[in-house]
Design a protein around this motif. Sequence first.
Motif, PDB file in Angstrom:
ATOM      1  N   LEU A  47       0.813  -1.212   0.000  1.00 11.47           N
ATOM      2  CA  LEU A  47       0.000   0.000   0.000  1.00 11.47           C
ATOM      3  C   LEU A  47       0.844   1.258   0.000  1.00 11.47           C
ATOM      4  N   GLN A  48       1.937   1.219   0.733  1.00  9.42           N
ATOM      5  CA  GLN A  48       2.846   2.366   0.802  1.00  9.42           C
ATOM      6  C   GLN A  48       4.254   1.884   0.467  1.00  9.42           C
ATOM      7  N   ASN A  49       4.894   2.522  -0.499  1.00  8.10           N
ATOM      8  CA  ASN A  49       6.204   2.088  -0.971  1.00  8.10           C
ATOM      9  C   ASN A  49       7.221   2.028   0.156  1.00  8.10           C
ATOM     10  N   MET A  50       7.986   0.917   0.153  1.00 15.38           N
ATOM     11  CA  MET A  50       8.940   0.698   1.237  1.00 15.38           C
ATOM     12  C   MET A  50      10.378   0.520   0.754  1.00 15.38           C
ATOM     13  N   ASN A  51      10.592   0.306  -0.559  1.00 16.77           N
ATOM     14  CA  ASN A  51      11.956   0.112  -1.060  1.00 16.77           C
ATOM     15  C   ASN A  51      12.044   0.637  -2.494  1.00 16.77           C
ATOM     16  N   LYS A  52      13.225   0.510  -3.079  1.00 14.24           N
ATOM     17  CA  LYS A  52      13.471   1.060  -4.407  1.00 14.24           C
ATOM     18  C   LYS A  52      12.602   0.390  -5.469  1.00 14.24           C
ATOM     19  N   GLN A  53      12.424  -0.940  -5.365  1.00 10.79           N
ATOM     20  CA  GLN A  53      11.605  -1.646  -6.348  1.00 10.79           C
ATOM     21  C   GLN A  53      10.157  -1.156  -6.316  1.00 10.79           C
ATOM     22  N   ASP A  54       9.665  -0.859  -5.110  1.00 11.59           N
ATOM     23  CA  ASP A  54       8.314  -0.303  -5.012  1.00 11.59           C
ATOM     24  C   ASP A  54       8.251   1.081  -5.659  1.00 11.59           C
ATOM     25  N   ASP A  55       9.287   1.891  -5.421  1.00 18.93           N
ATOM     26  CA  ASP A  55       9.312   3.251  -5.984  1.00 18.93           C
ATOM     27  C   ASP A  55       9.384   3.235  -7.505  1.00 18.93           C
ATOM     28  N   GLU A  56      10.004   2.195  -8.077  1.00 23.01           N
ATOM     29  CA  GLU A  56      10.166   2.133  -9.530  1.00 23.01           C
ATOM     30  C   GLU A  56       8.900   1.658 -10.254  1.00 23.01           C
ATOM     31  N   SER A  57       7.945   1.106  -9.512  1.00 27.58           N
ATOM     32  CA  SER A  57       6.725   0.613 -10.144  1.00 27.58           C
ATOM     33  C   SER A  57       5.589   1.602  -9.944  1.00 27.58           C
ATOM     34  N   TYR A  58       4.604   1.550 -10.835  1.00 24.86           N
ATOM     35  CA  TYR A  58       3.452   2.431 -10.717  1.00 24.86           C
ATOM     36  C   TYR A  58       2.259   1.805 -11.428  1.00 24.86           C
ATOM     37  N   ILE A  59       1.064   2.232 -11.035  1.00 27.58           N
ATOM     38  CA  ILE A  59      -0.185   1.732 -11.611  1.00 27.58           C
ATOM     39  C   ILE A  59      -0.748   2.793 -12.537  1.00 27.58           C
ATOM     40  N   GLN A  60      -1.253   2.351 -13.687  1.00 21.53           N
ATOM     41  CA  GLN A  60      -1.830   3.289 -14.645  1.00 21.53           C
ATOM     42  C   GLN A  60      -3.273   2.893 -14.961  1.00 21.53           C
TER      43      GLN A  60
ATOM     44  N   ALA B 133       4.472 -19.255  -1.371  1.00 18.74           N
ATOM     45  CA  ALA B 133       4.276 -18.913   0.043  1.00 18.74           C
ATOM     46  C   ALA B 133       4.893 -17.562   0.375  1.00 18.74           C
ATOM     47  N   ARG B 134       6.081 -17.308  -0.138  1.00 21.42           N
ATOM     48  CA  ARG B 134       6.815 -16.089   0.195  1.00 21.42           C
ATOM     49  C   ARG B 134       6.578 -14.955  -0.796  1.00 21.42           C
ATOM     50  N   ILE B 135       5.825 -15.200  -1.863  1.00 22.20           N
ATOM     51  CA  ILE B 135       5.537 -14.235  -2.932  1.00 22.20           C
ATOM     52  C   ILE B 135       6.847 -13.674  -3.476  1.00 22.20           C
ATOM     53  N   ASP B 136       7.735 -14.569  -3.879  1.00 21.73           N
ATOM     54  CA  ASP B 136       9.025 -14.184  -4.455  1.00 21.73           C
ATOM     55  C   ASP B 136       8.901 -14.098  -5.972  1.00 21.73           C
ATOM     56  N   GLY B 137       8.994 -12.889  -6.522  1.00 15.40           N
ATOM     57  CA  GLY B 137       8.837 -12.681  -7.954  1.00 15.40           C
ATOM     58  C   GLY B 137      10.142 -12.449  -8.670  1.00 15.40           C
ATOM     59  N   LEU B 138      10.532 -11.160  -8.823  1.00 13.81           N
ATOM     60  CA  LEU B 138      11.750 -10.793  -9.533  1.00 13.81           C
ATOM     61  C   LEU B 138      12.714 -10.102  -8.590  1.00 13.81           C
ATOM     62  N   ASP B 139      14.004 -10.191  -8.911  1.00 14.14           N
ATOM     63  CA  ASP B 139      14.998  -9.492  -8.105  1.00 14.14           C
ATOM     64  C   ASP B 139      15.208  -8.076  -8.650  1.00 14.14           C
ATOM     65  N   LYS B 140      16.206  -7.373  -8.156  1.00 16.71           N
ATOM     66  CA  LYS B 140      16.449  -5.981  -8.552  1.00 16.71           C
ATOM     67  C   LYS B 140      16.880  -5.842 -10.005  1.00 16.71           C
ATOM     68  N   GLU B 141      17.316  -6.957 -10.602  1.00 18.12           N
ATOM     69  CA  GLU B 141      17.727  -6.930 -12.009  1.00 18.12           C
ATOM     70  C   GLU B 141      16.638  -7.469 -12.936  1.00 18.12           C
ATOM     71  N   GLY B 142      15.466  -7.755 -12.392  1.00 19.43           N
ATOM     72  CA  GLY B 142      14.361  -8.248 -13.199  1.00 19.43           C
ATOM     73  C   GLY B 142      14.435  -9.725 -13.519  1.00 19.43           C
TER      74      GLY B 142
END
Length: 476
Positions: free
Chosen positions: A156-169, A238-247
């Motif tokens: 809900l509220q950005n907590m790290n760089k990956q969150d800051d780099e993403s956005y909803i349109q 279980a851990r919702i592990d998607g992509l790392d910082k390099e995609g």
Amino acid sequence: MEQRLAISEKTMHVALHQFIFPFSINRTSQNRFKEQLLKDEFNPFLIYETQQEERYYGPGYQVSHREMERYYLPFTSKFLFPHAEGNEEGFRRYSKQMNLECSLHSPYYNLAFTIHSLDVILCPFDLGFITIRTELNCAELSYSLALEFAKRFRVLQNMNKQDDESYIQNNKMTFKESESFIFHILGPNTLAFLEKGRQNEAHFEKLPFFLDECMYVACFYSFVESSEISLVDIYRAARIDGLDKEGKPFIGATNLNYIKSYSERHSYDRWGPDTYFITDENAFSCITKQSHPIAVKIANKMYGEYYYGLLLNLFHKIVLLKISNQYSQVRLEQNQGKIEELIRSITDFSAKYYFIEVVSQSQGKEIFLQLRKFYGNDELFVEVKRTLTDLFEYQSNYTNKRASYMLRILTIYTVISGIYGMNQVIEDLKGPINWTKMKDYSVFQYFAFVVAVSGILIGISLAIDSLRQLIKKRKY
């Protein structure tokens, strides 16, 4: 930490998510909240209205109301699916069909998704849930991208760089955080009814979250039939592990023995190796490689019976946490009124809402108990029952001390005013009172008069207080 595990990417047919945001409602505002939802074109969800079975879940999916009601035992169904829309002792669900086309962007992906519907559920104890149902629309969808979508959208509220780099349109409008998207587009009139009591206690939080700054998520992932579901896939779900910082595909562990142990503890493998249900504190997921018709039936369960099982466990956990927090406050304040209110809340919760047996079907019972286990509800309930014992003990000691003090005071007044005081001034208080006689009173007579009058006033005040307490108890 350097990644040492090779991750075999999976291709998917379907990725469905239900994001659940629990919140606290302002006291005494539930009815106004309900009226606002009706104005915003939300429809009351009623179990006997079968025309709603296909309305909120997207093309090709539906929930059988009859099966959903039979899935739970009668006393649980009565709570989850109240027949009267205004029943405040049950879940009052209001749903709205959205069909909103959106996209999630980052430097490594652009994910198109549809928001099929939105639920707002008003619950007892001034709690509520917002549920957002989404479906990813990508032509070639990988497992890592589906997990990454869940991981980013639930924040809900950005907590790290990956969150800051993403956005909803949405419709050329851009939202940097899911919070602003939800409260500006999906439920613009919802924020006014949220209780904001914790804002003064936090440095960074802007909303009254109970557990963290992220939504819970219920995931359904349908792999192509030729896939092999591995322990790594289960762990990542279980851990919702998607992509790392390099995609690149990411997993938050490197020890295969740990991954195996964790996956076995957190998964329900009754229908393995084709289908697994995975439970963690933040996510409840189903991954399957069944054929499309069977996968659709499983998805319908995730929208229906299992969805309500997740909501009920979240409700139990949050109420128990709320009661524990209230107990820590009343211990410091020692406010008798709040202590009595807390005792009523615990008793009410234990009697009406928390049952060991909830589900009628064996497989459903096992999944429900797995959810309860990983949320730690049984341990929290034991602590709350201990709290109730402590509150009763404190209330008993308080009542005994109060009765002892009152008896001592009344005894003193009785002795002074009855044996000595009233005998000094009683004749002057008969018939029409001649106040001029008080000018000739001695010190002892003045003292007796004050004691007599104050005793009468104290008796009246005690009678009024007792009457007020009696009315208050009958009210509850």
